[in-house]
Structures are given as structure tokens and as C-alpha cells.
Design a protein around this motif. Sequence first.
Motif, mmCIF file in Angstrom:
data_model
loop_
_atom_site.group_PDB
_atom_site.id
_atom_site.type_symbol
_atom_site.label_atom_id
_atom_site.label_comp_id
_atom_site.label_asym_id
_atom_site.label_seq_id
_atom_site.Cartn_x
_atom_site.Cartn_y
_atom_site.Cartn_z
ATOM 1 N N THR A 243 0.854 -1.182 0.000
ATOM 2 C CA THR A 243 0.000 0.000 0.000
ATOM 3 C C THR A 243 0.888 1.230 0.000
ATOM 4 O O THR A 243 1.767 1.369 0.846
ATOM 5 C CB THR A 243 -0.915 0.026 1.236
ATOM 6 N N LEU A 244 0.677 2.105 -0.969
ATOM 7 C CA LEU A 244 1.466 3.327 -1.103
ATOM 8 C C LEU A 244 0.582 4.533 -0.811
ATOM 9 O O LEU A 244 -0.479 4.697 -1.421
ATOM 10 C CB LEU A 244 2.041 3.432 -2.521
ATOM 11 N N THR A 245 1.029 5.369 0.127
ATOM 12 C CA THR A 245 0.331 6.612 0.449
ATOM 13 C C THR A 245 1.266 7.779 0.170
ATOM 14 O O THR A 245 2.414 7.780 0.627
ATOM 15 C CB THR A 245 -0.100 6.645 1.928
ATOM 16 N N THR A 246 0.790 8.756 -0.596
ATOM 17 C CA THR A 246 1.615 9.916 -0.935
ATOM 18 C C THR A 246 0.969 11.190 -0.411
ATOM 19 O O THR A 246 -0.254 11.347 -0.465
ATOM 20 C CB THR A 246 1.812 10.035 -2.458
ATOM 21 N N GLU A 247 1.809 12.087 0.097
ATOM 22 C CA GLU A 247 1.347 13.392 0.570
ATOM 23 C C GLU A 247 2.315 14.446 0.049
ATOM 24 O O GLU A 247 3.510 14.383 0.328
ATOM 25 C CB GLU A 247 1.294 13.429 2.102
ATOM 26 N N ALA A 248 1.805 15.402 -0.719
ATOM 27 C CA ALA A 248 2.681 16.428 -1.288
ATOM 28 C C ALA A 248 1.862 17.616 -1.763
ATOM 29 O O ALA A 248 0.673 17.486 -2.084
ATOM 30 C CB ALA A 248 3.487 15.852 -2.451
ATOM 31 N N GLY A 249 2.518 18.780 -1.813
ATOM 32 C CA GLY A 249 1.866 19.951 -2.372
ATOM 33 C C GLY A 249 1.733 19.822 -3.878
ATOM 34 O O GLY A 249 0.689 20.118 -4.458
ATOM 35 N N ILE A 250 2.814 19.388 -4.521
ATOM 36 C CA ILE A 250 2.817 19.122 -5.963
ATOM 37 C C ILE A 250 3.290 17.693 -6.145
ATOM 38 O O ILE A 250 4.353 17.325 -5.648
ATOM 39 C CB ILE A 250 3.759 20.085 -6.713
ATOM 40 N N ARG A 251 2.535 16.869 -6.846
ATOM 41 C CA ARG A 251 2.928 15.468 -6.952
ATOM 42 C C ARG A 251 2.585 14.896 -8.313
ATOM 43 O O ARG A 251 1.647 15.330 -8.983
ATOM 44 C CB ARG A 251 2.268 14.629 -5.857
ATOM 45 N N SER A 252 3.377 13.900 -8.694
ATOM 46 C CA SER A 252 3.143 13.127 -9.908
ATOM 47 C C SER A 252 3.433 11.674 -9.570
ATOM 48 O O SER A 252 4.556 11.329 -9.215
ATOM 49 C CB SER A 252 4.055 13.612 -11.042
ATOM 50 N N VAL A 253 2.411 10.822 -9.653
ATOM 51 C CA VAL A 253 2.547 9.412 -9.288
ATOM 52 C C VAL A 253 2.073 8.557 -10.452
ATOM 53 O O VAL A 253 0.978 8.769 -10.983
ATOM 54 C CB VAL A 253 1.726 9.068 -8.022
ATOM 55 N N SER A 254 2.908 7.604 -10.833
ATOM 56 C CA SER A 254 2.548 6.689 -11.917
ATOM 57 C C SER A 254 2.920 5.272 -11.502
ATOM 58 O O SER A 254 4.088 4.986 -11.235
ATOM 59 C CB SER A 254 3.284 7.074 -13.207
ATOM 60 N N ILE A 255 1.924 4.384 -11.429
ATOM 61 C CA ILE A 255 2.135 2.991 -11.049
ATOM 62 C C ILE A 255 1.791 2.106 -12.244
ATOM 63 O O ILE A 255 0.654 2.127 -12.736
ATOM 64 C CB ILE A 255 1.265 2.587 -9.837
ATOM 65 N N VAL A 256 2.772 1.341 -12.719
ATOM 66 C CA VAL A 256 2.561 0.462 -13.866
ATOM 67 C C VAL A 256 1.912 -0.847 -13.437
ATOM 68 O O VAL A 256 1.043 -1.391 -14.123
ATOM 69 C CB VAL A 256 3.898 0.193 -14.595
ATOM 70 N N SER A 257 2.330 -1.396 -12.285
ATOM 71 C CA SER A 257 1.788 -2.666 -11.803
ATOM 72 C C SER A 257 0.286 -2.548 -11.549
ATOM 73 O O SER A 257 -0.250 -1.446 -11.350
ATOM 74 C CB SER A 257 2.500 -3.084 -10.511
ATOM 75 N N ASP A 258 -0.407 -3.703 -11.560
ATOM 76 C CA ASP A 258 -1.839 -3.708 -11.273
ATOM 77 C C ASP A 258 -2.091 -3.096 -9.900
ATOM 78 O O ASP A 258 -1.456 -3.469 -8.910
ATOM 79 C CB ASP A 258 -2.380 -5.142 -11.297
ATOM 80 N N HIS A 259 -3.033 -2.173 -9.843
ATOM 81 C CA HIS A 259 -3.278 -1.498 -8.575
ATOM 82 C C HIS A 259 -4.682 -0.915 -8.543
ATOM 83 O O HIS A 259 -5.349 -0.778 -9.568
ATOM 84 C CB HIS A 259 -2.254 -0.381 -8.361
ATOM 85 N N GLU A 260 -5.104 -0.578 -7.334
ATOM 86 C CA GLU A 260 -6.340 0.150 -7.124
ATOM 87 C C GLU A 260 -6.001 1.458 -6.429
ATOM 88 O O GLU A 260 -5.088 1.518 -5.605
ATOM 89 C CB GLU A 260 -7.315 -0.668 -6.266
ATOM 90 N N ARG A 261 -6.751 2.494 -6.757
ATOM 91 C CA ARG A 261 -6.447 3.811 -6.202
ATOM 92 C C ARG A 261 -7.647 4.356 -5.444
ATOM 93 O O ARG A 261 -8.782 4.259 -5.896
ATOM 94 C CB ARG A 261 -6.054 4.782 -7.319
ATOM 95 N N ASP A 262 -7.354 4.912 -4.273
ATOM 96 C CA ASP A 262 -8.368 5.586 -3.479
ATOM 97 C C ASP A 262 -7.772 6.913 -3.020
ATOM 98 O O ASP A 262 -7.111 6.991 -1.985
ATOM 99 C CB ASP A 262 -8.770 4.727 -2.276
ATOM 100 N N GLY A 263 -7.966 7.949 -3.820
ATOM 101 C CA GLY A 263 -7.378 9.250 -3.512
ATOM 102 C C GLY A 263 -5.865 9.195 -3.615
ATOM 103 O O GLY A 263 -5.312 8.909 -4.677
ATOM 104 N N ARG A 264 -5.187 9.438 -2.503
ATOM 105 C CA ARG A 264 -3.726 9.421 -2.479
ATOM 106 C C ARG A 264 -3.173 8.065 -2.057
ATOM 107 O O ARG A 264 -1.986 7.931 -1.793
ATOM 108 C CB ARG A 264 -3.213 10.505 -1.521
ATOM 109 N N ARG A 265 -4.014 7.078 -1.996
ATOM 110 C CA ARG A 265 -3.622 5.753 -1.531
ATOM 111 C C ARG A 265 -3.720 4.757 -2.690
ATOM 112 O O ARG A 265 -4.742 4.677 -3.366
ATOM 113 C CB ARG A 265 -4.534 5.327 -0.379
ATOM 114 N N TYR A 266 -2.629 4.024 -2.893
ATOM 115 C CA TYR A 266 -2.560 3.047 -3.974
ATOM 116 C C TYR A 266 -2.332 1.658 -3.371
ATOM 117 O O TYR A 266 -1.446 1.477 -2.525
ATOM 118 C CB TYR A 266 -1.404 3.367 -4.927
ATOM 119 N N SER A 267 -3.113 0.692 -3.804
ATOM 120 C CA SER A 267 -2.958 -0.693 -3.349
ATOM 121 C C SER A 267 -2.445 -1.523 -4.515
ATOM 122 O O SER A 267 -3.085 -1.588 -5.571
ATOM 123 C CB SER A 267 -4.290 -1.253 -2.843
ATOM 124 N N VAL A 268 -1.284 -2.152 -4.314
ATOM 125 C CA VAL A 268 -0.629 -2.918 -5.376
ATOM 126 C C VAL A 268 -0.532 -4.372 -4.946
ATOM 127 O O VAL A 268 -0.081 -4.675 -3.835
ATOM 128 C CB VAL A 268 0.786 -2.371 -5.664
#
Length: 292
Positions: A243-268
Motif C-alpha cells: 500500500t502506497l500513500t503519498t502526501e505532497a503539495g505538488i505530486r506526480s505518481v505513476s504505477i505500472v503494476s496492477d493497482h487500485e487507487r483511493d485518492g492518495r492511496r494506492y494498493s498494489v
Amino acid sequence: MKLVFGLIVLLLGVFLLLGVLSADVFLVFLTNLARFWPVVLILVGISILSGIKGLGWLRYINAVLVFAFILFLLFWPADLFPGARVRDVPLLLPEEAARVETIELRIEISVADVSVSAATSPLESGVVGLMDYSPSSGRIRIREEVRDGRVIFTIYPDTDFAWIRGASLDLKLEDSYNYEIWIDGAILKVDVDPGTLDISRLFTKSGICNFNIGIPVGVNSRISIEAGIVAGSLSFPENVRATLTTEAGIRSVSIVSDHERDGRRYSVVTGEQELFSSEITIKGGILRVRGN
């Protein structure tokens, strides 16, 4: 002058976010500044002269020179860690900790390029790992202590007087221990290839961080990265749940692996691993993360 600095900071942030520049460009910047700092005195002198009546035109020349000097500091080739390479420094277990299972590594270096991976061949008895390093100045010290059933190795520079206390560290660790790794500095470049290593915790805290981190397999792990500017990549091998959680003022997140996203939270989830999971938290003012 404010316009020049504002544009430079803005462009750096945009370039880092887009991946045009990597965060280790700041290592080059500080190294060059340590060598060419007298130029700053020249620029300050021109700025003072521009305040004299009839010499106001100097401020425009000074703005151009400041812009050019900053570009020079960013892109002029620099030998980041010119000290001689020291090889195969052992991390030795204290005699009273022969049966310890958890090893805590604390790396406290202002400017550091840290690489962590599993040793490719068995190490001698009582040796946790081997360290190669190249310092910017002085030497690197290792302090051992036993506390709460674990051994803590603190890796730090031997002087507080170097303007840039930096080093390139390459740690090859024995895979028969559980590891908790803490890295604290101003500017960090962190590469972690866990392989067969049992890394249950990995924490980094810095002003600027560039990272390439593989997610451990077969272990519950917590990974935390905090920096003002943070950019890097995460590698999700087969049979990993994270589980990846990101917090930032300016952000760019790209996940290639199969995942689900809930706001700033990514489940891989890769493969069929369900017994273990990794919790990853990345915080920064400007953040760029790639996952594969």
C-alpha cells in the motif's frame, strides 16, 4: 534579482517533477559551490556597486551573471566524493550480541549516496555486512551498541568541520538477520535492492531525496520517505502486496503494476502473496514517484 531566483526555483521544481532532472543534481550543485564559492563575493560586490548613483545598470549585468553562475553550479561536472575508495569495512557484532536477530543501521551523513543489497557470498562469522565507501573528506566511522535485544550500527563522518560531510556508501549485508534502516541527511540518493534481505523498516528523512527502492518479498515491511523534494522509483516484484500513500503539495505518481487507487492511496498486488504486506509512505513538498 528576486525574479531570477524565483524563475530558477520554479524551473527546478518543474524539471524534477517531469523527470528532466534527477534529485542528485543538488549533490553536484553543493560540490561545485564548495569549490567556486569566491564567485559569490564577486557577485555581492557587483550588487553593492549597483547601488551607487550612475552604476544602476550593473544590477542587470549582475542578474545575468547570477543566473549563469547557478546554471554553472548545477551542470558543471563534479567529483562528488573525491576521497580514496575504502573497501570491505566489516560491520562486526559485539561479543555480547552473538545471538541477536535484529540489526538497526543508522546512517547520519549530510550528503550521501547509499546503496544497500544482499551479500553475494557468505560472510565470516560475526560479520553482519561489508561496507565500501568514498568520502568527500575525512573518514567514515562505525559505532556499535547493544540495546533492547538488538545491535545498532551508527555510520557517521569523523569530523563536524567539513562544509560538505558526504560519502558514497555501498553496503552488502548478510541475509540471516532482520534489518531496520534509518537514513538521515540533507541530500540523499538511496538505492535499495533487498533481494533475499529481511528489511522490516526503511526510513529516510532529508531535504532532497532521490531513490530507487525494491519492495521486500516475504516480510511485513514499513517504508517511509520524507523530503522537501523527493523523486524516485519503486520496484514491485512478484508475490508482493503493498500500500502506497503519498502526501505532497505538488505530486506526480505513476504505477505500472496492477493497482487500485483511493485518492492518495494506492494498493498494489502482484502474484498471489497474501501473508505479508508492505506499507509505504512518501511525503514531500514536490513529489515524483514511478512504480513498476
